[in-house]
Structures are given as structure tokens and as C-alpha cells.
Design a protein around this motif. Structure first.
Motif, PDB file in Angstrom:
ATOM      1  N   SER A  84     -18.598  -3.391 -34.376  1.00  0.00           N
ATOM      2  CA  SER A  84     -17.797  -4.380 -33.638  1.00  0.00           C
ATOM      3  C   SER A  84     -17.912  -5.790 -34.204  1.00  0.00           C
TER       4      SER A  84
ATOM      5  N   ALA B  82     -14.557  -7.112 -38.900  1.00  0.00           N
ATOM      6  CA  ALA B  82     -13.647  -6.113 -39.482  1.00  0.00           C
ATOM      7  C   ALA B  82     -13.290  -5.050 -38.451  1.00  0.00           C
TER       8      ALA B  82
ATOM      9  N   LYS C  58     -23.828   0.172 -32.121  1.00  0.00           N
ATOM     10  CA  LYS C  58     -25.133   0.771 -31.804  1.00  0.00           C
ATOM     11  C   LYS C  58     -25.951  -0.142 -30.890  1.00  0.00           C
TER      12      LYS C  58
ATOM     13  N   SER D 260     -22.814  -8.127 -32.180  1.00  0.00           N
ATOM     14  CA  SER D 260     -23.901  -7.728 -33.083  1.00  0.00           C
ATOM     15  C   SER D 260     -23.372  -7.767 -34.510  1.00  0.00           C
TER      16      SER D 260
ATOM     17  N   SER E 135     -23.514  -9.088 -38.705  1.00  0.00           N
ATOM     18  CA  SER E 135     -23.614 -10.371 -39.421  1.00  0.00           C
ATOM     19  C   SER E 135     -22.592 -11.397 -38.959  1.00  0.00           C
ATOM     20  N   THR E 136     -21.427 -10.912 -38.464  1.00  0.00           N
ATOM     21  CA  THR E 136     -20.324 -11.839 -38.204  1.00  0.00           C
ATOM     22  C   THR E 136     -20.747 -13.021 -37.334  1.00  0.00           C
TER      23      THR E 136
ATOM     24  N   GLY F  17     -20.440 -20.783 -42.478  1.00  0.00           N
ATOM     25  CA  GLY F  17     -19.506 -21.519 -43.328  1.00  0.00           C
ATOM     26  C   GLY F  17     -18.080 -21.483 -42.825  1.00  0.00           C
ATOM     27  N   GLY F  18     -17.567 -20.303 -42.545  1.00  0.00           N
ATOM     28  CA  GLY F  18     -16.193 -20.209 -42.072  1.00  0.00           C
ATOM     29  C   GLY F  18     -15.407 -19.166 -42.829  1.00  0.00           C
TER      30      GLY F  18
ATOM     31  N   ALA G  50     -24.105   5.735 -34.223  1.00  0.00           N
ATOM     32  CA  ALA G  50     -23.378   6.758 -35.012  1.00  0.00           C
ATOM     33  C   ALA G  50     -24.381   7.481 -35.899  1.00  0.00           C
TER      34      ALA G  50
ATOM     35  N   ASP H  11     -25.929   1.908 -42.315  1.00  0.00           N
ATOM     36  CA  ASP H  11     -25.688   3.236 -41.714  1.00  0.00           C
ATOM     37  C   ASP H  11     -24.359   3.857 -42.145  1.00  0.00           C
TER      38      ASP H  11
ATOM     39  N   GLU I 110     -17.873  -5.426 -44.770  1.00  0.00           N
ATOM     40  CA  GLU I 110     -18.936  -5.402 -45.783  1.00  0.00           C
ATOM     41  C   GLU I 110     -19.331  -3.983 -46.196  1.00  0.00           C
TER      42      GLU I 110
ATOM     43  N   SER J  51     -15.653 -13.247 -47.300  1.00  0.00           N
ATOM     44  CA  SER J  51     -15.896 -11.951 -46.637  1.00  0.00           C
ATOM     45  C   SER J  51     -15.292 -11.875 -45.243  1.00  0.00           C
ATOM     46  N   LEU J  52     -15.375 -12.943 -44.467  1.00  0.00           N
ATOM     47  CA  LEU J  52     -14.706 -12.896 -43.161  1.00  0.00           C
ATOM     48  C   LEU J  52     -13.210 -12.707 -43.388  1.00  0.00           C
TER      49      LEU J  52
HETATM   50  C1  LIG Z   1     -26.317 -15.684 -41.923  1.00  0.00           C
HETATM   51  C2  LIG Z   1     -24.997 -15.279 -42.498  1.00  0.00           C
HETATM   52  C3  LIG Z   1     -24.030 -16.236 -42.765  1.00  0.00           C
HETATM   53  C4  LIG Z   1     -22.782 -15.856 -43.295  1.00  0.00           C
HETATM   54  N1  LIG Z   1     -21.822 -16.809 -43.481  1.00  0.00           N
HETATM   55  C5  LIG Z   1     -20.571 -16.419 -43.867  1.00  0.00           C
HETATM   56  C6  LIG Z   1     -19.500 -17.354 -43.912  1.00  0.00           C
HETATM   57  O1  LIG Z   1     -19.667 -18.515 -43.592  1.00  0.00           O
HETATM   58  N2  LIG Z   1     -18.285 -16.902 -44.306  1.00  0.00           N
HETATM   59  C7  LIG Z   1     -18.058 -15.605 -44.653  1.00  0.00           C
HETATM   60  O2  LIG Z   1     -16.920 -15.263 -45.004  1.00  0.00           O
HETATM   61  N3  LIG Z   1     -19.060 -14.702 -44.608  1.00  0.00           N
HETATM   62  C8  LIG Z   1     -20.298 -15.071 -44.204  1.00  0.00           C
HETATM   63  N4  LIG Z   1     -21.294 -14.144 -44.139  1.00  0.00           N
HETATM   64  C9  LIG Z   1     -20.979 -12.738 -44.435  1.00  0.00           C
HETATM   65  C10 LIG Z   1     -20.180 -12.163 -43.273  1.00  0.00           C
HETATM   66  O3  LIG Z   1     -20.695 -12.678 -42.067  1.00  0.00           O
HETATM   67  C11 LIG Z   1     -20.259 -10.646 -43.241  1.00  0.00           C
HETATM   68  O4  LIG Z   1     -19.975 -10.106 -44.498  1.00  0.00           O
HETATM   69  C12 LIG Z   1     -19.234 -10.106 -42.246  1.00  0.00           C
HETATM   70  O5  LIG Z   1     -19.404 -10.727 -41.007  1.00  0.00           O
HETATM   71  C13 LIG Z   1     -19.401  -8.592 -42.100  1.00  0.00           C
HETATM   72  O6  LIG Z   1     -18.561  -8.194 -41.063  1.00  0.00           O
HETATM   73  P1  LIG Z   1     -18.428  -6.666 -40.711  1.00  0.00           P
HETATM   74  O7  LIG Z   1     -17.448  -6.593 -39.597  1.00  0.00           O
HETATM   75  O8  LIG Z   1     -18.182  -5.889 -41.922  1.00  0.00           O
HETATM   76  O9  LIG Z   1     -19.886  -6.230 -40.191  1.00  0.00           O
HETATM   77  P2  LIG Z   1     -20.893  -6.856 -39.130  1.00  0.00           P
HETATM   78  O10 LIG Z   1     -20.416  -8.124 -38.563  1.00  0.00           O
HETATM   79  O11 LIG Z   1     -22.235  -6.851 -39.765  1.00  0.00           O
HETATM   80  O12 LIG Z   1     -20.865  -5.793 -37.935  1.00  0.00           O
HETATM   81  C14 LIG Z   1     -21.407  -4.502 -38.086  1.00  0.00           C
HETATM   82  C15 LIG Z   1     -21.278  -3.759 -36.772  1.00  0.00           C
HETATM   83  O13 LIG Z   1     -21.599  -2.384 -36.954  1.00  0.00           O
HETATM   84  C16 LIG Z   1     -22.462  -1.947 -35.923  1.00  0.00           C
HETATM   85  N5  LIG Z   1     -23.211  -0.779 -36.440  1.00  0.00           N
HETATM   86  C17 LIG Z   1     -23.971  -0.708 -37.565  1.00  0.00           C
HETATM   87  N6  LIG Z   1     -24.462   0.539 -37.708  1.00  0.00           N
HETATM   88  C18 LIG Z   1     -24.001   1.273 -36.655  1.00  0.00           C
HETATM   89  C19 LIG Z   1     -24.177   2.608 -36.231  1.00  0.00           C
HETATM   90  N7  LIG Z   1     -24.953   3.497 -36.890  1.00  0.00           N
HETATM   91  N8  LIG Z   1     -23.550   3.025 -35.098  1.00  0.00           N
HETATM   92  C20 LIG Z   1     -22.778   2.179 -34.372  1.00  0.00           C
HETATM   93  N9  LIG Z   1     -22.602   0.881 -34.724  1.00  0.00           N
HETATM   94  C21 LIG Z   1     -23.198   0.437 -35.857  1.00  0.00           C
HETATM   95  C22 LIG Z   1     -23.310  -3.178 -35.638  1.00  0.00           C
HETATM   96  O14 LIG Z   1     -23.964  -3.068 -34.380  1.00  0.00           O
HETATM   97  C23 LIG Z   1     -22.211  -4.250 -35.664  1.00  0.00           C
HETATM   98  O15 LIG Z   1     -21.503  -4.226 -34.455  1.00  0.00           O
HETATM   99  C24 LIG Z   1     -22.533 -14.497 -43.601  1.00  0.00           C
HETATM  100  C25 LIG Z   1     -23.520 -13.532 -43.346  1.00  0.00           C
HETATM  101  C26 LIG Z   1     -24.730 -13.912 -42.799  1.00  0.00           C
HETATM  102  C27 LIG Z   1     -25.762 -12.855 -42.518  1.00  0.00           C
END
Ligand SMILES: Cc1cc2nc3c(=O)[nH]c(=O)nc-3n(C[C@H](O)[C@H](O)[C@H](O)COP(=O)(O)OP(=O)(O)OC[C@H]3O[C@@H](n4cnc5c(N)ncnc54)[C@H](O)[C@@H]3O)c2cc1C
Length: 497
Positions: free
Chosen positions: A13, A16, A36, A41, A43-44, A49-50, A148, A203, A347, A363-364
């Protein structure tokens, strides 16, 4: 086993997954969004930064050039052009929905002009994701605290996943789905020192790999250059706003490594800090040149103050830490993986947008654009799914206490600087770890980390060159031919041009 059906199953959640869920629902699908832990939850929520949006359509070629330059020969130009072109459409959509971006775009490392949009200063990720969760349509059912554990798959297609309520294998829930979208984020927890939250255990990548999906470029892990001892991050935007890096002798050093100085791409800044730390004993970031620092960067300010340091009067010690995975589950430009009806976004996916080094705040942006593109395809293909009956499956696990060993091994042998001897030692150590059947989510996660560690080590050994975030001291040059490294547990790994 309890079971249910949904048109589109989204696992994760963060930006992405939530944006994909929102889009799939807007196309009329019934969507289940599972996490989970809590909805908030991943990284988002920590992104400071933005989001890097091209300033307008005239800026797309320049944003593309910066992305390609940072990615060191591995950026897929076609995919990236598509993402950057659709970025403006998604920006318009978010504004229409009611997201308030700060008026002045920020300049970040590797960008040739200010184009990073913040939402409420340095809490952009938190505001964006809270907004998305608050605006999820009613067609999206959300499930928290469901881990999952494995995909429902016959090795060529996927028809949902099995979840453990509260991480307990004793109460499994099979969610059958027309299409399944993996949005489980990154792998930072495989290292001792990371900016990623506890959920980032790779995961989704491990699940997809076990089911036979192709993964790619797992060795390409980006290290954020300026991280505090408590894991707090000093965002790139601080260097954009004038912060300076100095070594233990009080000298500014970045210009010796790159003409862009403090605004050089991340891989160069991380390596320079690593090198200067070896040579002089430590590196500091001097935030005093930024006027009104505490007001402009309140989150950064408070994590520094929490360490007992006053950034208004003193430079702050920093070091590189695992931050972002450029590799992941191989997808096409609609997020489709090598398995039918399985999509990957954010990611966890390798689309080719980030190449060997992600450009700051791309990445966002990728999560938003690919979330919406994958949702469209997932809805389109979900009708064609032939559902398989979920079989009870023993999920592999590794004792939770082994996690620390995996993390220290990876930090020692597979971080900013790597070589054959260290990588081979790491591979032997990780391969020798015990595997049994997981008795809870913590053990299953630890086994996922073990698998991710093996993928990183294998990829890093195969990549006999230095490119972007991957630096081999024994192969310091970049090869002329740029290659991707694919891994699959059902066939021999391969390197491709
Ligand atoms: C401190 C920090 C600062 C950042 N700053 C920036 C920025 O300024 N700009 C930018 O573009 N990017 C930034 N990034 C990178 C960016 O935040 C991440 O790449 C992006 O948010 C990833 O989004 P996502 O939706 O792929 O995954 P996430 O936001 O990581 O969400 C993953 C989700 O999957 C769930 N999950 C994981 N495993 C399981 C499982 N087995 N079963 C069920 N649920 C599960 C988690 O609970 C969570 O809900 C930053 C990252 C960090 C850590």
C-alpha cells in the motif's frame, strides 16, 4: 483454507500499490489492497525530497537526458520517455484530485534544473500517501496485517496469493484474483545500515522469483550518500539548497571527484564519501550555508537534533546507506512480468527507468505512472485469467536470529565497494545458512532476505565492471557493452545486452 475472489489483487500500500488500486477501481474493477502491516507503511511515507515531474512538455527531453546520464547506459529510453510523457498527465490528475504541491520546484542532484515538486516541505511522501489513502474509492477493499506468504501459481501464470493473518500460517487466506499486482517496495533491510523501513524485506521479489518470474539487475543497489548515524536521511535537496560536504580535515572535496561538486549523481557522491572516510577518518555535511534551515527542512532538522547535534552551529557526520533498488522483477512498460496475470510496480519492479543509478526523486514518479499503467493492463487482462485452486504450500523460512548475520555479511561484502574475493566469501556464508519451514512471517521474511542477498551477490559477481551504483574495485572501468543481468530460479541465469 479460507478463500475469496477479487478482480485485482494489489500487494503493498505504498505509492505504487495505492495509486494502482485507485486506477483499477476507476476502471470499474473490484480491488483488494493488502499490506502486511498498516496501510501507512513502506518507504513512501518517509520520502522527503518529492516527486520529479518535468516542468512542462518542453522539459521532457532534458529530464530524459538527466535520467539517462545518471543511469549509466542501462536506462531504457523508450520506457523512460513513456513515463516522463505520462508524468504530466498524472500530475494534472493529482492536482485535480486536490493534492497541493509547493509552488517552487527544488533542484536535486543530477537534475539540470529545478523540477522536484514537494508537498508540504520535506514531508512529501507522507502527505502524498495519506492523500491517496484518504481518496481510495469504495470499490477498493483494504486488508491490513496480512502477510503475503506465496503466490498462487503454476509456474507460468499467477491467480492470486495466500496471506497469513497477523503473520500466522495457522490462519491462511487465499485471495484468488484475475490479476495480481506486486507493489511490495524495496530490499534495504538486507543491509545493516539502511534508510528503508522494517517492511522493506524484498518479499514480493522473492515470491515472484520462487514462482518462476524473471528478476533483473539485483546487484544495482543505490546507497544514499548522506545518512545520519540513526538512519535519518539528509535529503539531496539540502545539497541543492547549498549544503557542503567536508572531510575530517575540514576540506571540501567533491570537486575533486566531479565538476558538479555536491550536485553530482548519487553513486559518485556515495563513493567519494566512502573514499574520503577511508582516507581522512570521516565526512560531514555542513548545513550552515542554508538560510533558515530548520524552517525549510524541519524533518531533517529534527533527526539531527535527536542525535544531540546542532546543525546551525556544527557540521554533521554522515555516511552512505542502502537506499533504493534499481533492479527487481523484470517488467514491460505496462508492469507485466514474465508470468501471465502478474504485474509488478514501484521499487519491486525493474522497468528500465532507473538504469544503474536512479536519478533523485524519479521513484515516486515511476510509482505513480507505472501504477496507473499497470492498473489499466491488469484490469484488461483479468477477465482472461484461468483460476487455479490454491494448494497448501510449505513456505521456506530461516530462523529470525539469522537476519543479523545476513545484514552484517551484506554490509561487509556487498555494499558501496565490492570485489570478487569479498563477494565470493559473502556468497559462501549466505549459502550455508539453514532453511526450514517458516513458522511465522518473521521467519519467512528472513528467508526472503536470504534469497535477495543471494541474488545481489550472484549479480554482483557476474557484473565484472563498475557501472552506476555498482562499484567493483577489481573492475574499476565500465564495460563498453551495457548488459542486464537476469536471474530465474527455473533456468540458468543470463547476461543480456
Ligand atoms: C527515507 C527515504 C526517502 C526517500 N525519498 C524519496 C524522494 O524524495 N523522492 C522519491 O522519488 N523517492 C524517494 N525515496 C524512494 C521512494 O520512497 C520509494 O522508492 C517508493 O516510495 C517505493 O514505493 P512502493 O510503493 O514501491 O513501496 P513502499 O512504499 O515501500 O510500500 C511497500 C508496501 O508493501 C507492503 N508489503 C511488503 N511486503 C509485503 C508482504 N509480504 N505482504 C503484504 N504487504 C507487503 C508494505 O507493508 C508496504 O505497504 C525515498 C526512500 C526512503 C526510504
Amino acid at each position: 483454507m479460507e478463500d475469496s475472489y477479487t478482480d485485482i489483487l494489489v500487494i503493498g500500500s505504498g505509492v505504487a500499490g495505492s495509486y494502482a488500486a485507485m486506477h483499477a477501481a476507476s476502471l470499474g474493477a473490484r480491488v483488494t489492497l493488502v499490506t502486511k502491516t498498516r496501510l501507512l507503511s513502506g518507504s513512501t511515507r518517509w520520502a522527503q525530497g518529492g516527486v520529479a515531474f518535468p516542468s512542462d512538455s518542453d522539459d521532457i527531453p532534458s529530464h530524459l537526458r538527466d535520467t539517462i546520464k545518471a543511469g549509466r547506459g542501462l536506462v531504457d529510453e523508450r520506457v523512460s520517455k513513456t513515463i516522463l510523457t505520462e508524468a504530466l498527465e498524472q500530475l494534472g490528475h493529482l492536482i485535480e484530485l486536490g493534492v497541493h504541491f509547493d509552488p517552487d520546484p527544488a533542484l536535486e542532484g543530477g537534475h539540470s534544473k529545478p523540477r522536484v515538486l514537494h508537498i508540504n516541505g520535506d514531508e512529501s511522501g507522507l502527505h502524498l500517501i495519506t492523500f491517496l489513502h484518504d481518496h481510495l474509492p469504495t470499490e477498493v477493499s483494504t486488508l491490513e496485517n496480512h502477510y503475503a506468504a506465496h503466490l498462487i501459481s503454476d509456474g507460468s501464470s499467477v491467480a492470486g496469493a495466500v496471506f497469513w493473518k497477523d503473520g500466522n500460517p495457522g490462519s491462511p487466506l487465499a485471495i484468488n484474483a484475475g490479476s495480481t499486482v506486486i507493489a511490495t517496495g524495496g530490499i534495504g533491510q538486507v543491509y545493516s545500515f539502511t534508510t528503508n523501513p522494517a517492511e522493506s524485506t524484498g518479499d514480493g521479489i522473492a515470491l515472484a522469483y520462487r514462482s518462476g518470474a524473471l528478476v533483473r539487475d539485483m546487484e544495482l543497489v543505490q546507497f544514499h550518500p548522506t545518512v545520519l548515524a540513526n538512519g535519518g536521511l539528509i535529503s539531496e535537496a539540502c545539497r541543492g539548497a547549498g549544503a557542503e560536504l567536508i572531510n575530517n580535515r575540514g576540506e571540501r572535496f567533491m570537486k575533486r571527484y566531479d565538476p558538479a561538486g555536491e550536485l553530482a549523481p548519487r553513486d559518485i557522491v556515495s563513493r567519494s564519501i566512502y573514499q574520503e572516510t577511508l582516507e581522512t577518518g570521516g565526512v560531514y555535511i555542513d548545513l550552515r550555508p542554508i538560510q533558515d534551515f530548520a524552517h525549510k527542512f524541519p524533518t531533517v532538522y529534527s533527526s539531527i537534533v535527536a542525535l544531540g547535534i546542532d546543525p546551525i552551529s556544527d557540521p554533521v557526520p554522515v555516511q552512505p546507506a542502502a537506499h533504493f533498488l534499481m533492479g527487481g522483477i523484470l517488467t514491460d512498460d505496462f508492469g507485466a512480468t514474465s508470468l501471465t496475470n502478474l504485474y509488478a510496480v514501484g521499487e519491486a519492479a525493474s522497468t528500465g527507468f532507473h538504469g544503474a543509478n536512479r536519478l533523485a526523486s524519479n521513484s515516486l514518479l515511476e510509482g505513480l505512472v507505472m501504477g496507473s499503467r499497470a492498473a489499466g493492463k491488469a484490469v484488461e487482462s483479468s477477465g482472461s485469467a484461468s483460476l487455479q485452486k490454491p494448494e497448501p504450500t510449505a513456505v521456506p523460512g530461516t530462523p529470525a536470529e539469522v537476519r543479523r548475520h545476513i545484514r552484517t555479511t551484506m554490509t561487509k561484502f556487498a555494499s558501496v565497494a565490492r570485489d570478487e574475493k569479498g563477494l565470493s566469501t559473502g556468497l559462501t556464508k549466505i549459502s550455508e545458512l539453514p532453511i526450514s519451514t517458516a513458522r511465522n512471517a518473521a521467519e519467512a521474511e528472513t528467508e526472503n532476505l536470504r534469497l535477495i542477498a543471494l541474488m545481489i551477490l550472484n549479480g554482483a559477481l557476474k557484473r565484472q565492471e563498475s557501472r552506476g551504483s555498482h562499484y567493483r574495485t577489481d573492475y574499476p572501468e565500465m564495460r563498453v557493452d551495457a548488459m542486464h543481468i537476469e536471474q530465474c530460479n527455473l533456468r540458468e541465469d543470463s547476461a543480456r545486452d
